[in-house]
Design a protein around this motif. Structure first.
Motif, PDB file in Angstrom:
ATOM      1  N   ARG A 100     -24.076  75.753  17.287  1.00  0.00           N
ATOM      2  CA  ARG A 100     -22.720  75.239  17.533  1.00  0.00           C
ATOM      3  C   ARG A 100     -22.757  73.970  18.370  1.00  0.00           C
ATOM      4  N   ALA A 101     -23.661  73.939  19.360  1.00  0.00           N
ATOM      5  CA  ALA A 101     -23.760  72.753  20.216  1.00  0.00           C
ATOM      6  C   ALA A 101     -24.241  71.548  19.407  1.00  0.00           C
ATOM      7  N   LEU A 102     -25.223  71.767  18.530  1.00  0.00           N
ATOM      8  CA  LEU A 102     -25.719  70.683  17.684  1.00  0.00           C
ATOM      9  C   LEU A 102     -24.616  70.157  16.766  1.00  0.00           C
ATOM     10  N   ALA A 103     -23.894  71.085  16.130  1.00  0.00           N
ATOM     11  CA  ALA A 103     -22.839  70.685  15.201  1.00  0.00           C
ATOM     12  C   ALA A 103     -21.750  69.891  15.912  1.00  0.00           C
ATOM     13  N   GLU A 104     -21.382  70.330  17.131  1.00  0.00           N
ATOM     14  CA  GLU A 104     -20.320  69.658  17.870  1.00  0.00           C
ATOM     15  C   GLU A 104     -20.726  68.240  18.260  1.00  0.00           C
ATOM     16  N   ARG A 105     -21.942  68.083  18.781  1.00  0.00           N
ATOM     17  CA  ARG A 105     -22.402  66.764  19.209  1.00  0.00           C
ATOM     18  C   ARG A 105     -22.559  65.814  18.024  1.00  0.00           C
ATOM     19  N   TYR A 137     -32.210  58.845  12.097  1.00  0.00           N
ATOM     20  CA  TYR A 137     -32.605  58.381  13.425  1.00  0.00           C
ATOM     21  C   TYR A 137     -31.430  58.469  14.400  1.00  0.00           C
ATOM     22  N   ALA A 138     -30.203  58.261  13.902  1.00  0.00           N
ATOM     23  CA  ALA A 138     -29.029  58.423  14.759  1.00  0.00           C
ATOM     24  C   ALA A 138     -28.902  59.879  15.205  1.00  0.00           C
ATOM     25  N   ALA A 139     -29.123  60.814  14.271  1.00  0.00           N
ATOM     26  CA  ALA A 139     -29.057  62.234  14.614  1.00  0.00           C
ATOM     27  C   ALA A 139     -30.146  62.603  15.613  1.00  0.00           C
ATOM     28  N   LEU A 140     -31.308  61.983  15.487  1.00  0.00           N
ATOM     29  CA  LEU A 140     -32.395  62.246  16.430  1.00  0.00           C
ATOM     30  C   LEU A 140     -31.967  61.874  17.846  1.00  0.00           C
ATOM     31  N   GLY A 141     -31.313  60.716  17.992  1.00  0.00           N
ATOM     32  CA  GLY A 141     -30.841  60.314  19.315  1.00  0.00           C
ATOM     33  C   GLY A 141     -29.830  61.286  19.887  1.00  0.00           C
ATOM     34  N   VAL A 142     -28.969  61.827  19.022  1.00  0.00           N
ATOM     35  CA  VAL A 142     -27.957  62.782  19.481  1.00  0.00           C
ATOM     36  C   VAL A 142     -28.604  64.055  19.996  1.00  0.00           C
ATOM     37  N   VAL A 143     -29.561  64.623  19.234  1.00  0.00           N
ATOM     38  CA  VAL A 143     -30.175  65.896  19.661  1.00  0.00           C
ATOM     39  C   VAL A 143     -31.048  65.696  20.892  1.00  0.00           C
ATOM     40  N   HIS A 144     -31.658  64.518  21.041  1.00  0.00           N
ATOM     41  CA  HIS A 144     -32.450  64.248  22.245  1.00  0.00           C
ATOM     42  C   HIS A 144     -31.551  64.097  23.474  1.00  0.00           C
ATOM     43  N   ALA A 145     -30.314  63.652  23.245  1.00  0.00           N
ATOM     44  CA  ALA A 145     -29.377  63.550  24.363  1.00  0.00           C
ATOM     45  C   ALA A 145     -28.819  64.916  24.746  1.00  0.00           C
ATOM     46  N   LEU A 146     -28.788  65.823  23.766  1.00  0.00           N
ATOM     47  CA  LEU A 146     -28.256  67.163  24.023  1.00  0.00           C
ATOM     48  C   LEU A 146     -29.266  68.040  24.737  1.00  0.00           C
ATOM     49  N   TYR A 147     -30.507  68.057  24.247  1.00  0.00           N
ATOM     50  CA  TYR A 147     -31.567  68.867  24.851  1.00  0.00           C
ATOM     51  C   TYR A 147     -32.787  67.987  25.103  1.00  0.00           C
ATOM     52  N   LYS A 148     -33.501  68.304  26.162  1.00  0.00           N
ATOM     53  CA  LYS A 148     -34.669  67.499  26.541  1.00  0.00           C
ATOM     54  C   LYS A 148     -35.792  67.696  25.538  1.00  0.00           C
ATOM     55  N   LEU A 162     -37.449  70.616  21.098  1.00  0.00           N
ATOM     56  CA  LEU A 162     -36.537  70.498  22.224  1.00  0.00           C
ATOM     57  C   LEU A 162     -36.635  71.725  23.114  1.00  0.00           C
ATOM     58  N   LEU A 163     -36.328  71.534  24.384  1.00  0.00           N
ATOM     59  CA  LEU A 163     -36.238  72.667  25.309  1.00  0.00           C
ATOM     60  C   LEU A 163     -34.787  73.118  25.342  1.00  0.00           C
ATOM     61  N   GLY A 164     -34.498  74.208  24.671  1.00  0.00           N
ATOM     62  CA  GLY A 164     -33.142  74.724  24.589  1.00  0.00           C
ATOM     63  C   GLY A 164     -32.785  75.545  25.807  1.00  0.00           C
ATOM     64  N   PRO A 165     -31.727  76.355  25.722  1.00  0.00           N
ATOM     65  CA  PRO A 165     -31.372  77.236  26.830  1.00  0.00           C
ATOM     66  C   PRO A 165     -32.537  78.136  27.221  1.00  0.00           C
ATOM     67  N   SER A 166     -32.667  78.375  28.511  1.00  0.00           N
ATOM     68  CA  SER A 166     -33.767  79.194  29.065  1.00  0.00           C
ATOM     69  C   SER A 166     -35.127  78.565  28.774  1.00  0.00           C
ATOM     70  N   ASN A 167     -35.115  77.235  28.541  1.00  0.00           N
ATOM     71  CA  ASN A 167     -36.365  76.487  28.286  1.00  0.00           C
ATOM     72  C   ASN A 167     -37.131  77.011  27.082  1.00  0.00           C
ATOM     73  N   ALA A 168     -36.419  77.603  26.136  1.00  0.00           N
ATOM     74  CA  ALA A 168     -37.058  78.076  24.913  1.00  0.00           C
ATOM     75  C   ALA A 168     -37.265  76.885  23.971  1.00  0.00           C
ATOM     76  N   PRO A 169     -38.492  76.668  23.497  1.00  0.00           N
ATOM     77  CA  PRO A 169     -38.726  75.533  22.595  1.00  0.00           C
ATOM     78  C   PRO A 169     -38.098  75.772  21.221  1.00  0.00           C
ATOM     79  N   ILE A 170     -37.383  74.785  20.735  1.00  0.00           N
ATOM     80  CA  ILE A 170     -36.711  74.857  19.441  1.00  0.00           C
ATOM     81  C   ILE A 170     -37.147  73.655  18.613  1.00  0.00           C
ATOM     82  N   GLU A 171     -37.661  73.916  17.410  1.00  0.00           N
ATOM     83  CA  GLU A 171     -38.076  72.824  16.547  1.00  0.00           C
ATOM     84  C   GLU A 171     -36.892  72.388  15.678  1.00  0.00           C
TER      85      GLU A 171
END
Length: 726
Positions: free
Chosen positions: A232-237, A288-299, A324-333
């Protein structure tokens, strides 16, 4: 085979259910093409009349199902017809001439190419099988549809593998995992590859597949809420950035997880990135635009980003990968690509199918087709320079399995090993007993050391000797877990035995200095001492002494102190008595080494030095380092050679020669004539008139070295020969 004109089938004919399914699957074809497909079914059914599968079904159900798999990829009518008839030339009386007359040369060529592949048994010992493989690959270079039909054939066979005997199931499953799934991957057909791997894994290791699948379902259930939150967070951003995207969650397959657990030696719990998301957008720029968005959302995780859009994989795959490091620092590909790239990622060469017979022309309409044809065109060039089919296949396997080397045994069997594997790894891969007794190898009929790294396509033969066994240096020469584990177990067992024996002699000698012996120590005193020393058994104490972790003189003194006396003869504990030297044979494994500074030989006066964790290091008495070693008298051990010694020993020989052509060969011949092996030779000094050579040799003892020196002197090509260091 005679066929009646009445076998023409109208579109509205009453057909079996499985053919009705195929008819719906090929609805994208024209009416005239569908009639040809139905005509092919009738001919195939007639040709296979009376033949059944292991399941008891009519055989024709299999080729029709294969055609259906290809129809799902929207392949052309010629491919669908060839799939229906792919077993007729081999298994029925239907001739190629009849096929050509009815459906044309192209269908006949496709069926003929698949027939050649069906006759091949991967890993076979026969050169004919290698030749068949070459013909099939070259047929692929002319028409990619050959391998598409064969992969679909294998996929349906795997789906219906349950009717086979257990042995056949395992053989076919292994072949699928080792050959067909990698071919599908090399052609970019990820959907095929994934199902082949899953079915192969399920058939080859059913219990492992069940356990890992269960763990995946369990982990997915516990993370379902978190995954929904991330989606949901990805879709919203992405919506806020006005990017049109489709987001889908993805779960790694059981085979992928199992392979990673095995290759990285990790447990299931350590593999955190089991889940990920696929973001599909409408243009390369928006990726590449989407990549920038997801990098801004999660580290993003450092060094876990890959751009396969700018640099596609060898199979044409394109996508952006980031972790990416998602909630609870869980890695998400997260994978980001366009819809066209997504189609190619799933279907590979079969995606957006457009075929043109001229492979040199602009036939490819996607990256996978382009890359596949480039690869296959290179195979054509390769085979032109290889008279042998086996040599040709060697080169193919390097491309097909880039992370592995595929090697041939003398009988023609194929073994897969990790890249950088050595002949010693190969020996253990053949059988543990072969590895334990290996002494050398022949690679492509040339004798090589066991440490030699192997390359794909080489034929390897292991030479064994009953008396041979592993040594510690082997651990540095292997890369496979099987070899490393077997060597360590062997050395640990032998080292412990030798260490216990040698430690017993060292402690006895120390006690003898003090007028006692190990047998004179009462068991209750010994047990109390072991408890205080945190040693479980006497063998462990003796082993620690031999490995230099405990000093024998100190242990002896402590034992006698615990006994409450200085020695059976009343001699004070620190006043040594005369004692015999400890004798060595040279074969004490894992606890005895020989100083490289002086290279002691049987017959030399020697001294031992206890090095912590390494055991006894043997030096010549005249070694220049002995004076420093004697500054630690507690670590010096009085040792001598046993009457009979074992093995060969290193010695260095400095030879002053007259610098003229052939002198090195002359000296080497003399050394060989004395039954000595040259391990290394180097120039120490050299000018126009003379040179000094330093030879590292293998000899039995001082007498053997003396014989080598005599023979070298007799050559007349030397002005001096000296043992080094002098």
């Amino acid at each position: 085979m005679e066929l009646s004109p009445a076998l023409q089938v109208p579109l509205n004919a009453d057909l079996p259910d499985f053919v009705q399914v195929l008819k719906r699957q090929v609805a994208y074809l024209s009416d005239s093409q569908i009639e040809k497909v139905l005509r092919a079914y009738v001919i195939g059914a007639e040709a296979h009349r009376g033949q059944t599968r292991k399941s008891g079904e009519p055989y024709i159900t299999h080729p029709v199902a294969v055609a259906g798999i290809l129809a799902e990829q929207r392949l052309d009518v010629e491919t669908i017809i060839a799939a229906i008839l792919h077993d007729t030339l081999e298994d029925t009386d239907y001739s190629r001439e009849d096929m050509t007359a009815e459906f044309g040369d192209t269908v006949a060529e496709l069926v003929d190419g698949v027939t050649k592949l069906d006759k091949m048994h991967f890993g076979s010992r026969q050169e004919a099988d290698a030749e068949s493989f070459r013909k099939m690959l070259l047929a692929m270079s002319r028409d990619l549809r050959v391998i598409l039909i064969k992969l679909s054939d294998r996929l349906h066979n795997m789906r219906t593998l349950g009717a086979k005997e257990p042995g056949s199931r395992r053989r076919i499953a292994r072949e699928t995992l080792e050959i067909y799934a990698p071919i599908a991957q090399r052609l970019g057909m990820n959907k095929f590859k994934a199902e082949l791997q899953d079915l192969g894994f399920r058939a080859l290791y059913p219990e492992r597949h069940r356990v890992i699948s269960g763990r995946i379902r369990s982990a997915l259930g516990s993370r379902r809420e978190m995954m929904g939150q991330i989606e949901r967070a990805l879709a919203e951003r992405l919506a806020q950035a006005e990017l049109s995207v489709l987001i889908a969650g993805r779960v790694k397959s059981p085979w992928s997880i199992y392979s990673k657990m095995r290759s990285e030696h990790k447990s299931f719990a350590q593999l955190m990135d089991l889940y990920g998301f696929r973001v599909v957008t409408d243009s390369r720029m928006n990726c590449y635009a989407a990549l920038g968005v997801v990098h801004a959302l999660y580290k993003p995780v450092d060094r876990r980003f890959k751009d396969f859009i700018a640099i596609p994989k060898a199979n044409g795959y394109q996508s952006l990968h980031t972790v990416l490091l998602g909630p609870s620092n869980a890695p998400i590909e997260v994978q980001i690509r366009t819809s066209d790239m997504d189609d190619v990622a799933e279907g590979g060469v079969a995606a957006h199918w457009a075929y043109k017979a001229d492979v040199s022309g602009p036939a490819a309409t996607n990256q996978a087709q382009l890359k596949a044809r480039e690869w296959l065109a290179s195979l054509v060039d390769t085979q032109a320079n290889n008279a042998s089919a086996a040599e040709f296949i060697e080169n193919v396997k390097i491309d097909l399995f880039p992370d592995e080397v595929y090697l041939f045994t003398p009988r023609g069997d194929i073994l897969a090993l990790p890249r950088h594997a050595t002949a010693l790894d190969f020996a253990y891969a053949v059988h543990t007993d072969v590895g334990q007794h290996a002494v050398a190898a022949r690679v492509d009929r040339k004798l090589v050391p066991l440490r030699t790294r192997l390359e794909s396509g080489q034929q390897v033969e292991i030479i064994t000797a009953p008396s041979a066994g592993p040594n510690p240096g082997w651990l540095d020469a292997v890369v496979t877990g099987k070899a490393r584990t077997a060597i360590r177990q062997y050395l640990k067992h032998l080292q412990h035995e030798d260490a216990v024996d040698f430690g017993h002699r060292m402690l006895d000698r120390a006690l003898e200095h003090l007028g006692s012996s190990l047998d004179a120590i009462p068991s209750q005193v010994l047990e109390a001492f072991l408890a205080d020393s945190r040693e479980e058994r006497l063998e462990d104490l003796l082993s620690d002494i031999a490995l230099g972790n405990r000093m024998p003189d100190q242990v002896a003194t402590q034992l006698l102190t615990a006994l409450g006396r200085g020695g059976s003869t009343g001699v004070p504990a620190h006043q040594p008595m005369a004692a015999e030297k400890i004798t060595i044979t040279g074969a004490e494994r894992g606890i005895l080494s020989f100083g490289n500074c002086c290279h002691p030989l049987p017959g030399d006066d020697i001294i031992g030095y206890l090095s912590s964790g390494k055991g006894v290091v043997v030096h010549r008495q005249e070694c220049p380092n002995v004076a420093e070693l004697r500054s630690s008298p507690g670590r010096c051990i009085e040792i001598g050679w046993a009457r009979e010694v074992q093995g060969v020993f290193k010695a260095e020989l400095r030879v002053e020669v007259i610098n003229r052509p052939g002198v090195l060969a002359t000296i080497a011949t003399a050394i060989a004539a004395a039954d000595s092996n040259i391990e290394n030779v180097e120039y120490v000094e050299q000018d126009a008139a003379a040179a000094s050579l330093l030879f590292t040799l293998e000899v039995n003892d001082r007498r053997h070295l003396a014989e080598v020196i005599r023979r070298v002197r007799r050559t007349g090509a030397v002005s001096g020969v000296y043992r080094y260091p002098i």
